[in-house]
Write an enzyme that holds these catalytic residues in place. Sequence first.
Site, PDB file in Angstrom:
ATOM      1  CG  HIS A 180      -0.405   0.262   2.514  1.00  0.00           C
ATOM      2  ND1 HIS A 180      -0.110  -0.744   3.419  1.00  0.00           N
ATOM      3  CD2 HIS A 180      -0.070   1.423   3.120  1.00  0.00           C
ATOM      4  CE1 HIS A 180       0.380  -0.208   4.524  1.00  0.00           C
ATOM      5  NE2 HIS A 180       0.408   1.113   4.371  1.00  0.00           N
ATOM      6  CG  ASP A 221       0.151  -4.004   2.768  1.00  0.00           C
ATOM      7  OD1 ASP A 221       0.513  -3.447   1.711  1.00  0.00           O
ATOM      8  OD2 ASP A 221      -0.026  -3.407   3.842  1.00  0.00           O
ATOM      9  CB  SER A 248       2.813   1.810   5.963  1.00  0.00           C
ATOM     10  OG  SER A 248       1.636   2.047   6.687  1.00  0.00           O
TER      11      SER A 248
END
Length: 874
Positions: free
Chosen positions: A51, A102, A199
């Site tokens: 992402h 992810d 992230s």
Amino acid sequence: AQGVAPAEGRPAYLREFAHIAAIGWTNEDQSVQWLCGGSLIWENFILTAAHCASDDDNVPPDVARMGDINIYSDEDDKFAQQLKIVDVIRHPKHKYYSHYYDIALMKLERNVAVHETVAPTCLWLDDEIRFPELLAAGWGRTGFGEDTTKTLLKVQLTPITNEKCSTHYQRGDPKLVNGLMDHQLCAGDEKMDTCRGDSGGPLHVKLFKEWKLIPFLVGVTSFGKACGLSAPGVYVKVSKFGDWIIETLQRHGERATRFKFKPLVCANRYYDLREYKEDIKIVTNGFESRNRYKAYFSGILGDLIVGFARQFPDDPASGNCSGTLIEPNVVITTAECVLDKGQVFFFNHQYFGIQMFVSNYRARPTHVVLKNTNIIRIAKIIVHPSYNSSISPFYNNIAVVKLTSFTPNLPFCGWYGDPRPNRYLFITGQELILNENTEVYSHTEIMTRVWERSSHECQLAQQYLDLLPQGLQNEHLCFGNQPFLVPGSCNALPGSAIEQEFDSYFNHTIYIHGINLFGRDCGYGEPAVGIRLSAHKTWLESVLLPRPKIVHIDPIVHIDTDQELGDECEYADGTRGTCIAEPDCPAFRSRLQQRQQITFCSNRNIVCCPNKATDPRMMAIEDEFNQCEKRYRHLRTDQQNGRSHAVEIGWQDDRNTTYGCYGYLISTRGVISPASCLLERGEMPNIARIGGIDSLDSSRVVPIDKVTIHPNYNPTKQQHNIAILKLESVVEPTESVFPTCLWQNITHSPVKQIVLDFASKRFDPIHPMYKSDCEALLNRTFDELYTLCMDPGTRHFYANQNAFDLQYHFKAIDSILNICYGAGSPIVWRKDLNDTVFVEYLVHMYSHGDCDHQTPRVVTRIAAYIEWFKEVLQ
């Protein structure tokens, strides 16, 4: 996207996160927004979250920055490297509307300049994550509603099972419609957490190898709930994507293979750049070095390690088992190492020089292979009678292997004392050697330090608990060390020695405490278990100790009920005596010790005491011998070293004085010495120097009244090699000179003894040998009443007295293996009176023997000559 970043984090330093990358988006004004993190896994590839492949405006990142702690300041940019991102490769199964798969790779414009602060991490590609703590880091928000941090922060997190973690992440989440999947893992902490902005950042563990800590990437930061609220974060499990990562690198022209990502290959690739483990690091003038006194591992091994060979049609082969030499012709190992077994994997074994292969069947070994490549045939294999592999292979798993001949190698003694939790031990392990260029496997043996643990501290993996239906027993020796190792750094060899360091008066000695049974990584990170020798002492004695033949002899105890106190009596050997009270006849106890006939008069309180024993002169010398420990106790100090009893024997005439033999003071007028030395000059010595043989100032010379050579001395066979020198005057006892005590037990002698060689100034351990072993080695017989064989104690010497420094473990031994002791050197046992003071007992006197470390030494048993000493000295 809701990301995760450090909350309640602590400042990180560059070398522990040399692989971390800040991933940014360049604005029109050329400023950069750093919105994600990543990990350098190849010199031009970053692993991050899928992402992070685009921001909220669907714009991909274009820059990555490594080697920088504060990405918003140029004050610490000395090692910073900022490169363009030229390609972003998301996992093909990733969807932006989902949390699954992810993970993504980002290719840089060129390779980074590898440095201590910028270097790729290794990948943890094993599905099992058994580490209790993991580290995450990033520049994200420091808490819910807080700003991002300008300085890299790290958090320590605990892995959480997906089942437990699922209570925080229900299937109702549209991005988690199938709940948590097996390629996802959770980690969290009550206070520390990851927050929005991190992230793609690393979740890693530091694994130990030799001196350094190696980072292994376990997870990629994916998503979480509001940070700092004790809800665990969710990470992508790297192990599930190893093949995809390697295949992606290959498609982009990189020479990546599965082999290059093996833990040891990767650990070695950038080993010199990694951080030292803190407790073994020394910093001098800004330069780091290692503290060898605190080493965990050493490549130095002893001769006690043996391997096993089996006869196959094509090749003798040795498995991954080993054994420990505990006698010159006896090896101890596990039962499973020497029993028939099904399929087993064999390999090229560099240590034993034997090629190994895969076989569907493993037969019992036929030979042992010594470190010096000698191969000796096995005579007999004796497995513990209670071993039953079908019930559990982890109980009574011990065996003795007897050899057809004596080895030239040096056996070690077993330790049969009580358990000592928290005492450190040494174990033998096998390190896997992987050549990155040739992709060839080999092995080398190492020694490592571990600590003994109590049973309640022994938290074993479930795979071992399942095979212990009765739990750990007294026979089990649990051991371990705190850090987790890079896999392959140390695999304990089944059957190999677990050694224990033992503090003796003069040096440190190594004993075999147990043999390795099971456990991963030599007990590092999680405990391993061995078999404790002391638990099987009775069985080992039944197997190893010679069983004497039963000989029927006439009774040696006679009770004459017709005789009373004061009556004359006589022994069968013609010795005349008088019936007196037993406490008044010390000679009676001597007859008992020497297995001579004893006679009681009317009852066991009245004994037939030889008349010569009632002579006041005989009684005086007996009292001196028997009361030695108490009589001279006030003279014993913590400065004692054996020289208080040592005597130099010399020849003096009108022209000169020479000293050529040593003796030992056994009474205030008696000195014993070897007959062989006294007779070398053709004339008897006439002086003795006592009280400070190393210092003329504190010594005094006493004339010798008489020299008595033992009447049965045989110079050819060196039998009864003993003589007594009677001094002209009595020696007044002082702290610097007083008589030694005599060991008077004719049947038993202490195990731990010391030979005091004053000529060479060597004080070495020396140990009794079995008579049968000695006779086999020397090819001759001995009268064990007067003569004993002893094993040179140099093989038990452990030179390092400070810390774990195995570089000197066997180097010290090698320097003292060939030792010649002088005839007459006393061999003593030291009985501790308190922590600093001991009483010394003269047990034997050195007679003769070759100087090499393999040949037993022949010694004279002092207890056999006690009565002769009394007769000569009265």
